[in-house]
Design an enzyme around this catalytic site. Structure first.
Site, PDB file in Angstrom:
ATOM      1  N   GLU A  96       0.827  -1.213   0.000  1.00 61.63           N
ATOM      2  CA  GLU A  96       0.000   0.000   0.000  1.00 61.63           C
ATOM      3  C   GLU A  96       0.858   1.259   0.000  1.00 61.63           C
ATOM      4  O   GLU A  96       0.526   2.232  -0.662  1.00 61.63           O
ATOM      5  CB  GLU A  96      -0.952   0.009   1.208  1.00 61.63           C
ATOM      6  CG  GLU A  96      -2.153  -0.909   1.037  1.00 61.63           C
ATOM      7  CD  GLU A  96      -3.046  -0.520  -0.142  1.00 61.63           C
ATOM      8  OE1 GLU A  96      -3.109   0.663  -0.503  1.00 61.63           O
ATOM      9  OE2 GLU A  96      -3.659  -1.435  -0.725  1.00 61.63           O
ATOM     10  N   CYS A 252     -13.051   2.629 -15.150  1.00 66.88           N
ATOM     11  CA  CYS A 252     -13.547   3.996 -14.922  1.00 66.88           C
ATOM     12  C   CYS A 252     -12.342   4.927 -14.818  1.00 66.88           C
ATOM     13  O   CYS A 252     -12.102   5.553 -13.797  1.00 66.88           O
ATOM     14  CB  CYS A 252     -14.388   4.016 -13.646  1.00 66.88           C
ATOM     15  SG  CYS A 252     -15.393   5.499 -13.498  1.00 66.88           S
ATOM     16  N   CYS A 259     -17.149   2.771 -20.350  1.00 70.10           N
ATOM     17  CA  CYS A 259     -18.464   2.532 -19.752  1.00 70.10           C
ATOM     18  C   CYS A 259     -19.152   1.290 -20.303  1.00 70.10           C
ATOM     19  O   CYS A 259     -19.849   0.589 -19.575  1.00 70.10           O
ATOM     20  CB  CYS A 259     -19.355   3.749 -19.943  1.00 70.10           C
ATOM     21  SG  CYS A 259     -18.742   5.168 -19.048  1.00 70.10           S
ATOM     22  N   CYS A 262     -18.247  -1.661 -18.365  1.00 72.34           N
ATOM     23  CA  CYS A 262     -18.320  -1.494 -16.917  1.00 72.34           C
ATOM     24  C   CYS A 262     -19.372  -2.426 -16.304  1.00 72.34           C
ATOM     25  O   CYS A 262     -20.540  -2.402 -16.693  1.00 72.34           O
ATOM     26  CB  CYS A 262     -18.658  -0.039 -16.590  1.00 72.34           C
ATOM     27  SG  CYS A 262     -18.808   0.235 -14.826  1.00 72.34           S
ATOM     28  N   CYS A 268     -25.006   3.353 -12.377  1.00 66.64           N
ATOM     29  CA  CYS A 268     -24.237   4.585 -12.523  1.00 66.64           C
ATOM     30  C   CYS A 268     -25.123   5.728 -13.031  1.00 66.64           C
ATOM     31  O   CYS A 268     -25.624   5.687 -14.154  1.00 66.64           O
ATOM     32  CB  CYS A 268     -23.075   4.343 -13.479  1.00 66.64           C
ATOM     33  SG  CYS A 268     -22.080   5.810 -13.722  1.00 66.64           S
TER      34      CYS A 268
END
Ligand code: SF4
Ligand code: ZN
Length: 520
Positions: A96, A252, A259, A262, A268
Site C-alpha cells: 500500500e 472507470c 463505460c 463497466c 451509474c
C-alpha cells in the site's frame, strides 16, 4: 381545515430538517458502521444507495467481474494465502505504501525485490536507512521508504515485533499511514469490514452517484466514506475494496472510461444521464419528441433546490459526459526552483572515472539521498555569489582551492516533482589527480557503476545523462575539427543547450526566474 393542513405540512418540514441533522453529525465520525444506508449531508437520496437490493446487486456484479478479471499481484496472493497474520499485515502495508502515487506496473518489481530482501517486519527494522533508500531509488517520493523503515523499527522496539491489527491502531501507530491506508490494510489483510476511499474510488463513486461538488471538500469526503462503508461486502471487504480500486484503474479511468465494459453501469447515474440525453437526441431525430420518454430523466435530478453540498456548482457539460465527475479544485502550480549543481569527476584508482556525491539533509525533499554538490539559487543573490558559495563548498570538500572559472557550464536539466519544477544548472569540474580521499559520512566518491546502484534521485541520473551527451558531442566535434571539417555544426544532441548562449543568460539571475516562470 386549511389551517390544520398547513400546520401539518409545517410539522413535516420541521421533522425532515431535524431528521437530517443527526445524520450529518454521524457521518463525521470516522469508522462509524451504524450509519443509515449512506445518508450523506444532503436531504436528497439522489447521491446514495437507499435500496438495500441495489447494494446487494452492485456487490454481486462488481465481485463477479473482479473474480474474472483481477490481476494476479504478489501482495494479493500473500493476503489470501499467508497464514501468519504478522507477515500478511506487513506485506500489505509495504504494497500500500509503494502504491501511493505509483502505478501497479512500476511497483511490482520493487515489491518483489523488497520482500525477497526483507520478508518480515523484523528484517526491515534491522536494515539501514541507506539500504532502504538504495532499494527505493527510482520509485520517487522517497519519504515513503523512510517511513516504512521508521515504522518497522517502531513495531520491533515498541510493539514487540507485532504489527497492529485494528484499523485504529494501524492509523495511530504506523508513520505514513492515513485513513485510506489503514482501511485498506485492515480490510485486505485482516478482513475488517470497512470501505476504503482512494483516488480511484473517489472517481468511481462520484460518477456513480453524480457527486459533482469539489471532491476534496469535507462534505464530499464524508459522503464518499459513508457510501464506501455502505457498499463494502461484509464477507469479502478486502476483495470488494480492491475491486473498486481496480475498476477505477482499468475501466472507470480518468480520461477515457470504458463505460460499455463497466460491470456496474446499471447503477451509474452519470452513465444513465449520458444515455438519457442520447436517447432524447435520437427521439428528436426520429421525430418522436411528443411521445413521453421513459422516466429516466426524473431520477437524474437532485431535488434539493440548489442547497445540496454534493451537487456541482457548474452545470452539466454535455461534451464531457461522465467526465463531468469528479470535480477537483484548481491545481496549485508547482513551485519553480533552480539549483546550481557541479559534477566533479576524477580518475579513480581502478581506472574508472569517479563522481563526487554529497548527502542531502535528513529532512525535507529527497531526505538523506546522495546528489552532486549543489546550491539552491535564490533570487536575492547574484549568480556569482552562488557560484562562489558552491566553490567554497567544493574547496572544503576536496581540500584544494576551487575557483569559479574552473567550472565548465554544460547545460540545464529539468526534473518535475509533484510540487516543484526543478531546473538543474549543470557545471562540471574534472580533477587531474585523485586528490585527497574524500570519504566522510556526507561525501563520497562513486564509480559510474556504483552510482547506478546508489540511492540517488532520478534528477541526478538525468544530470549524468546530460554530461554524457555533452561529452559525446564535444568529442565528435573535436574529431571533425581535426579532420579539417570546419562546417558549422547544425545539430546538437537533444537536451544539450548551446553553452555560449546560456552563459550569457546566466549572468542575469533574475532573468532565469522570469523565463522559467513563463513556462507552461
Ligand atoms: Fe465509471 Fe462509466 Fe462505470 Fe459509470 S458506467 S462507473 S462512469 S465506467
Ligand atoms: Zn445533490
Amino acid at each position: 381545515m386549511l389551517r390544520l393542513a398547513m400546520r401539518k405540512v409545517k410539522k413535516e418540514v420541521v421533522e425532515l430538517v431535524e431528521s437530517a441533522k443527526p445524520k450529518r453529525k454521524r457521518q463525521r465520525t470516522r469508522g462509524d458502521k451504524d450509519e443509515e444506508p449512506n445518508g450523506p449531508a444532503c436531504l436528497s437520496t439522489h447521491h446514495t444507495f437507499h435500496d438495500p437490493g441495489d447494494v446487494t446487486h452492485l456487490r454481486t456484479l462488481l465481485l463477479r467481474w473482479y473474480d474474472l478479471e483481477k490481476r494476479e499481484l504478489q501482495w494479493r496472493t500473500v493476503a489470501s494465502t499467508e497464514a501468519d497474520v504478522n507477515i500478511r499485515v506487513y506485506a500489505v502495508w509495504v504494497s500500500e505504501i509503494m502504491l501511493q502515487q505509483t502505478q501497479v506496473a512500476t511497483v511490482t518489481d520493487y515489491y518483489n525485490k523488497w520482500m525477497k530482501r526483507w520478508p518480515t517486519v523484523s528484517d526491515l527494522a534491522a536494515a539501514t536507512l541507506e539500504e532502504v533508500n538504495q532499494m527505493w531509488a527510482g520509485l520517487g517520493y522517497y519519504s515513503r521508504g523512510k517511513r516504512l523503515h521508521e515504522g518497522a523499527q517502531k513495531v520491533v522496539s515498541e510493539l514487540d515485533g507485532q504489527m497492529p491489527v485494528t484499523v485504529d491502531d494501524l492509523l495511530k501507530q504506523l508513520p505514513g499511514v492515513g485513513r485510506y491506508t489503514a482501511a485498506a490494510i485492515g480490510s485486505i489483510a485482516l478482513g475488517h469490514v470497512t470501505g476504503a476511499v482512494d483516488g480511484n474510488v473517489i472517481r468511481v463513486l462520484c460518477r456513480m452517484r453524480a457527486i459533482g461538488a469539489d471532491c476534496t471538500s469535507p462534505a464530499v469526503t464524508e459522503a464518499l466514506w459513508s457510501l464506501a462503508n455502505t457498499l463494502v461486502h461484509p464477507e469479502r471487504p478486502g476483495d470488494f475494496n480492491q475491486a473498486m480500486m481496480e475498476l477505477g484503474a482499468r475501466i472507470c479511468t480518468p480520461k477515457a472510461p470504458l463505460c460499455n465494459q463497466c460491470p456496474v453501469r446499471s447503477h451509474c447515474l452519470s452513465y444513465r444521464k449520458v444515455h438519457a440525453k442520447q436517447e432524447k437526441t435520437s427521439r428528436k431525430l426520429l421525430g418522436k419528441e411528443d411521445v413521453k420518454p421513459p422516466a429516466l430523466l426524473d431520477i437524474e435530478d437532485c431535488r434539493t433546490d440548489g442547497i445540496c453540498p454534493l451537487c456541482p456548482s457548474q452545470p452539466w457539460d454535455e461534451e464531457l459526459g461522465v467526465l463531468n465527475f469528479p470535480r477537483k479544485p484548481a491545481k496549485k502550480p508547482p513551485r519553480v526552483e533552480r539549483t546550481l549543481t557541479c559534477v566533479v569527476t576524477r580518475h579513480g584508482q581502478e581506472g574508472e572515472d569517479e563522481f563526487l556525491l554529497t548527502r542531502r539533509p535528513n529532512k525535507g525533499l529527497l531526505a538523506g539521498l546522495w546528489e552532486f554538490p549543489s546550491r539552491l539559487l535564490q533570487e536575492e543573490k547574484s549568480e556569482e555569489e552562488h557560484k562562489g558559495a558552491l566553490c567554497a563548498d567544493l574547496s572544503s570538500l576536496l581540500g584544494v582551492q576551487v575557483i569559479g572559472s574552473s567550472l565548465n557550464y554544460v547545460g540545464e536539466v529539468v526534473h518535475v516533482f509533484s510540487h516543484i519544477h526543478q531546473t538543474y544548472v549543470v557545471h562540471t569540474l574534472c580533477l587531474r589527480d585523485a586528490g585527497a580521499p574524500t570519504q566522510t559520512e556526507n561525501a563520497q566518491w562513486l564509480s559510474r557503476s556504483a552510482l547506478q546502484e546508489a540511492a540517488v534521485p532520478t534528477g541526478v541520473k538525468k544530470v549524468v545523462n546530460l554530461c554524457d551527451l555533452q561529452k559525446k558531442h564535444t568529442s565528435a566535434e573535436t574529431k571533425r575539427r581535426k579532420k579539417g571539417d570546419i562546417r558549422e555544426v547544425k545539430k546538437r544532441p537533444r537536451g544539450v543547450k548551446k553553452a555560449t548562449t546560456n552563459k550569457n543568460k546566466q549572468l542575469s539571475l533574475t532573468s532565469f526566474f522570469k523565463t522559467t516562470k513563463q513556462e507552461p
